[in-house]
Design a protein around this motif. Sequence first.
Motif, PDB file in Angstrom:
ATOM      1  N   PHE A 191      61.404  56.979  37.537  1.00  0.00           N
ATOM      2  CA  PHE A 191      61.272  55.868  36.749  1.00  0.00           C
ATOM      3  C   PHE A 191      60.216  55.805  35.738  1.00  0.00           C
ATOM      4  O   PHE A 191      59.147  55.640  36.038  1.00  0.00           O
ATOM      5  CB  PHE A 191      61.467  54.573  37.326  1.00  0.00           C
ATOM      6  N   GLN A 202      57.919  52.571  30.262  1.00  0.00           N
ATOM      7  CA  GLN A 202      58.611  52.386  29.025  1.00  0.00           C
ATOM      8  C   GLN A 202      57.709  51.504  28.015  1.00  0.00           C
ATOM      9  O   GLN A 202      58.312  50.903  27.203  1.00  0.00           O
ATOM     10  CB  GLN A 202      59.897  51.530  29.455  1.00  0.00           C
ATOM     11  N   GLN A 236      73.981  53.910  42.520  1.00  0.00           N
ATOM     12  CA  GLN A 236      74.492  54.020  41.127  1.00  0.00           C
ATOM     13  C   GLN A 236      73.458  53.460  40.366  1.00  0.00           C
ATOM     14  O   GLN A 236      73.065  53.961  39.246  1.00  0.00           O
ATOM     15  CB  GLN A 236      75.798  53.374  40.931  1.00  0.00           C
ATOM     16  N   ALA A 237      72.844  52.321  40.919  1.00  0.00           N
ATOM     17  CA  ALA A 237      71.764  51.903  39.844  1.00  0.00           C
ATOM     18  C   ALA A 237      70.542  52.843  39.826  1.00  0.00           C
ATOM     19  O   ALA A 237      70.075  52.964  38.926  1.00  0.00           O
ATOM     20  CB  ALA A 237      71.339  50.531  40.363  1.00  0.00           C
ATOM     21  N   ALA A 263      71.339  55.788  37.508  1.00  0.00           N
ATOM     22  CA  ALA A 263      71.232  55.498  36.247  1.00  0.00           C
ATOM     23  C   ALA A 263      70.099  55.187  35.594  1.00  0.00           C
ATOM     24  O   ALA A 263      69.849  54.840  34.552  1.00  0.00           O
ATOM     25  CB  ALA A 263      72.474  54.295  36.136  1.00  0.00           C
ATOM     26  N   ASP A 303      68.259  52.518  36.280  1.00  0.00           N
ATOM     27  CA  ASP A 303      68.647  51.119  35.809  1.00  0.00           C
ATOM     28  C   ASP A 303      67.709  50.250  36.800  1.00  0.00           C
ATOM     29  O   ASP A 303      68.371  49.674  37.740  1.00  0.00           O
ATOM     30  CB  ASP A 303      70.193  50.855  35.784  1.00  0.00           C
ATOM     31  N   ALA A 359      66.785  47.221  35.975  1.00  0.00           N
ATOM     32  CA  ALA A 359      67.571  45.807  35.996  1.00  0.00           C
ATOM     33  C   ALA A 359      68.334  45.758  37.085  1.00  0.00           C
ATOM     34  O   ALA A 359      68.574  44.668  37.681  1.00  0.00           O
ATOM     35  CB  ALA A 359      68.250  45.669  34.692  1.00  0.00           C
ATOM     36  N   ALA A 360      69.235  46.708  37.314  1.00  0.00           N
ATOM     37  CA  ALA A 360      70.244  46.494  38.214  1.00  0.00           C
ATOM     38  C   ALA A 360      70.036  46.698  39.601  1.00  0.00           C
ATOM     39  O   ALA A 360      70.500  45.786  40.576  1.00  0.00           O
ATOM     40  CB  ALA A 360      71.106  47.914  38.141  1.00  0.00           C
ATOM     41  N   TYR A 388      58.791  46.858  37.692  1.00  0.00           N
ATOM     42  CA  TYR A 388      59.534  46.444  36.638  1.00  0.00           C
ATOM     43  C   TYR A 388      59.422  44.853  36.123  1.00  0.00           C
ATOM     44  O   TYR A 388      59.257  43.958  37.101  1.00  0.00           O
ATOM     45  CB  TYR A 388      61.071  46.484  36.999  1.00  0.00           C
ATOM     46  N   ASP A 447      62.416  43.459  30.511  1.00  0.00           N
ATOM     47  CA  ASP A 447      63.490  44.412  30.841  1.00  0.00           C
ATOM     48  C   ASP A 447      62.724  45.890  30.680  1.00  0.00           C
ATOM     49  O   ASP A 447      63.490  46.701  30.259  1.00  0.00           O
ATOM     50  CB  ASP A 447      64.819  44.305  30.078  1.00  0.00           C
ATOM     51  N   ARG A 448      61.753  45.930  31.040  1.00  0.00           N
ATOM     52  CA  ARG A 448      61.261  47.275  31.092  1.00  0.00           C
ATOM     53  C   ARG A 448      60.213  47.734  32.400  1.00  0.00           C
ATOM     54  O   ARG A 448      59.846  46.723  33.075  1.00  0.00           O
ATOM     55  CB  ARG A 448      60.002  47.435  29.900  1.00  0.00           C
ATOM     56  N   SER A 449      60.083  48.859  32.572  1.00  0.00           N
ATOM     57  CA  SER A 449      59.331  49.308  33.705  1.00  0.00           C
ATOM     58  C   SER A 449      57.794  49.976  33.159  1.00  0.00           C
ATOM     59  O   SER A 449      58.044  50.484  31.989  1.00  0.00           O
ATOM     60  CB  SER A 449      59.966  50.569  34.375  1.00  0.00           C
TER      61      SER A 449
END
Length: 138
Positions: free
Chosen positions: A11, A14, A76-77, A80, A82, A84-85, A97, A102-104
């Motif tokens: 990940f 960001q 899946q999360a 992706a 993701d 947040a998921a 996170y 809404d960022r890592s």
Amino acid sequence: MDDPARLRIAFPCQHESCPHTAAIVEVSRRGQLYVDDDQDIIFRVFPDAQGTIRITGFLPYTNFSSQVTDFTATIQAASAIDAAALHAIDQSWVPFYCPRCDRSFCAEHWQLTPRFNWAFDHYSGTCPIGHPHVINHC
Ligand SMILES: [Zn+2]
Ligand SMILES: [Zn+2]
């Protein structure tokens, strides 16, 4: 979608143009030949666990494995990238996170201090923007 038995995803941080990885997320389906001690304990304590999720490469004291109860949603999360998921499935899984940004972020960008109570207890501090953050999963 392809449903791999084991997935290892980096990940990215960001924060602006930071080139670092925030953390590595590894999701493994139950029944893998390779099972480490942490996973072995999880499968004994949680007989219904479908697999495990492991976070590495973030801060010292935050390498840990947790049980996964919904393997398909988790894989899946993760695939992706993701966060947040993953956070929606279990808040403790993605300590790198910030839900309010809404960022890592990588370890370098968090302002986090480890707190000790005999042994490591938790981290407290803020994200780069100043949102309060506590990491506690021991
Ligand atoms: Zn934040
Ligand atoms: Zn960074």
